[in-house]
Scaffold this active site. Sequence first.
Site, PDB file in Angstrom:
ATOM      1  N   GLY A 110      46.631  40.866  27.660  1.00 15.04           N
ATOM      2  CA  GLY A 110      46.302  39.623  27.946  1.00 15.04           C
ATOM      3  C   GLY A 110      45.236  39.474  29.231  1.00 15.04           C
ATOM      4  O   GLY A 110      44.910  40.621  29.370  1.00 15.04           O
ATOM      5  N   GLY A 111      45.010  38.580  29.615  1.00 17.35           N
ATOM      6  CA  GLY A 111      43.855  38.428  30.435  1.00 17.35           C
ATOM      7  C   GLY A 111      42.411  38.367  29.982  1.00 17.35           C
ATOM      8  O   GLY A 111      42.369  37.930  28.841  1.00 17.35           O
ATOM      9  N   ASP A 112      41.468  38.224  30.818  1.00 19.06           N
ATOM     10  CA  ASP A 112      40.173  37.871  30.449  1.00 19.06           C
ATOM     11  C   ASP A 112      39.261  39.196  30.654  1.00 19.06           C
ATOM     12  O   ASP A 112      39.130  39.992  29.410  1.00 19.06           O
ATOM     13  CB  ASP A 112      39.896  37.012  31.756  1.00 19.06           C
ATOM     14  CG  ASP A 112      38.638  36.118  31.413  1.00 19.06           C
ATOM     15  OD1 ASP A 112      37.659  36.371  31.253  1.00 19.06           O
ATOM     16  OD2 ASP A 112      38.830  34.760  31.388  1.00 19.06           O
ATOM     17  N   PHE A 156      37.356  45.434  34.975  1.00 19.63           N
ATOM     18  CA  PHE A 156      36.558  46.730  34.991  1.00 19.63           C
ATOM     19  C   PHE A 156      37.378  47.725  35.264  1.00 19.63           C
ATOM     20  O   PHE A 156      38.368  47.659  36.094  1.00 19.63           O
ATOM     21  CB  PHE A 156      35.747  46.537  36.133  1.00 19.63           C
ATOM     22  CG  PHE A 156      34.779  48.042  36.373  1.00 19.63           C
ATOM     23  CD1 PHE A 156      34.109  48.690  35.608  1.00 19.63           C
ATOM     24  CD2 PHE A 156      35.430  48.817  37.653  1.00 19.63           C
ATOM     25  CE1 PHE A 156      33.527  49.948  35.755  1.00 19.63           C
ATOM     26  CE2 PHE A 156      35.177  50.218  37.711  1.00 19.63           C
ATOM     27  CZ  PHE A 156      34.192  50.802  36.904  1.00 19.63           C
ATOM     28  N   HIS A 157      37.498  48.924  34.410  1.00 22.31           N
ATOM     29  CA  HIS A 157      38.044  50.107  34.772  1.00 22.31           C
ATOM     30  C   HIS A 157      37.436  51.394  34.814  1.00 22.31           C
ATOM     31  O   HIS A 157      36.383  51.439  34.235  1.00 22.31           O
ATOM     32  CB  HIS A 157      39.247  50.380  33.350  1.00 22.31           C
ATOM     33  CG  HIS A 157      40.431  49.524  33.241  1.00 22.31           C
ATOM     34  ND1 HIS A 157      40.987  49.053  34.374  1.00 22.31           N
ATOM     35  CD2 HIS A 157      41.006  49.084  31.905  1.00 22.31           C
ATOM     36  CE1 HIS A 157      42.040  48.264  34.022  1.00 22.31           C
ATOM     37  NE2 HIS A 157      42.029  48.406  32.580  1.00 22.31           N
ATOM     38  N   GLY A 212      46.992  43.092  32.967  1.00 26.19           N
ATOM     39  CA  GLY A 212      46.699  42.560  31.644  1.00 26.19           C
ATOM     40  C   GLY A 212      47.681  43.220  30.815  1.00 26.19           C
ATOM     41  O   GLY A 212      47.626  44.231  30.662  1.00 26.19           O
ATOM     42  N   GLY A 243      48.628  47.169  30.797  1.00 29.07           N
ATOM     43  CA  GLY A 243      49.511  47.085  32.149  1.00 29.07           C
ATOM     44  C   GLY A 243      48.473  46.790  33.299  1.00 29.07           C
ATOM     45  O   GLY A 243      48.424  45.451  33.630  1.00 29.07           O
ATOM     46  N   LEU A 244      48.386  47.603  34.214  1.00 26.76           N
ATOM     47  CA  LEU A 244      47.825  47.471  35.692  1.00 26.76           C
ATOM     48  C   LEU A 244      46.504  48.508  35.705  1.00 26.76           C
ATOM     49  O   LEU A 244      46.651  49.436  35.594  1.00 26.76           O
ATOM     50  CB  LEU A 244      48.802  47.233  36.561  1.00 26.76           C
ATOM     51  CG  LEU A 244      49.449  48.607  36.922  1.00 26.76           C
ATOM     52  CD1 LEU A 244      48.918  49.399  37.852  1.00 26.76           C
ATOM     53  CD2 LEU A 244      50.962  48.261  37.471  1.00 26.76           C
ATOM     54  N   CYS A 296      38.819  38.770  35.966  1.00 28.30           N
ATOM     55  CA  CYS A 296      39.966  38.172  35.660  1.00 28.30           C
ATOM     56  C   CYS A 296      39.720  36.503  35.350  1.00 28.30           C
ATOM     57  O   CYS A 296      40.438  35.671  35.064  1.00 28.30           O
ATOM     58  CB  CYS A 296      41.158  38.333  36.383  1.00 28.30           C
ATOM     59  SG  CYS A 296      41.543  40.073  36.671  1.00 28.30           S
TER      60      CYS A 296
END
Length: 176
Positions: A32-34, A37-38, A101, A112-113, A130
């Site tokens: 989910g989400g938009d 960055f990771h 997300g 997750g987060l 986001c």
Amino acid sequence: LGKRREKAERNLLTPEAELRALGAELRRTECGGDVTFHGPRQAVLYPILSLRTLGLGARRYVEELESAMIQVAALHGVNTRPGDPGETGVWVEDGKIGTIGVRISSGFTWHGLAFNIDPDLWYFEHIVPCGIAGKEVTSLRREVGDGVELPADEVIHDQLVECLARTLGFTDVEFR
């Protein structure tokens, strides 16, 4: 990019080829989400859990993820809060320190987060994080200040796992 591809792609401020030249790789996911960055110096946690077994719905699960990040920030003296409606995640005033997300399929969580310990915040300048325009992204390092020593990233990651486990009612956490 999250599953809302069309919207997420509009929130890329830099073309994909230029992102690659900057050392970033664009990944399309089913979370989910938009767009987010990771990268290095983030605690990224993607729990795979049965929400049915835990007796949780999707909204409550997201609130538990937020709660775990709020607890970790508090361990380091940083006051945070859940986002306002439409602003999922964890915030320090108008700066987002933690993103969420998730994808839930057949009652199981995916994704997750991400909690910003000390990532290079410059990467966030190439996206509308986001999909929330006009807001900043912050990090634990920025919020505690340069004079405060933070533990190793792995310690903060373990704190996040422990806080989430406790929040979800798990009493034994074993690290392997």
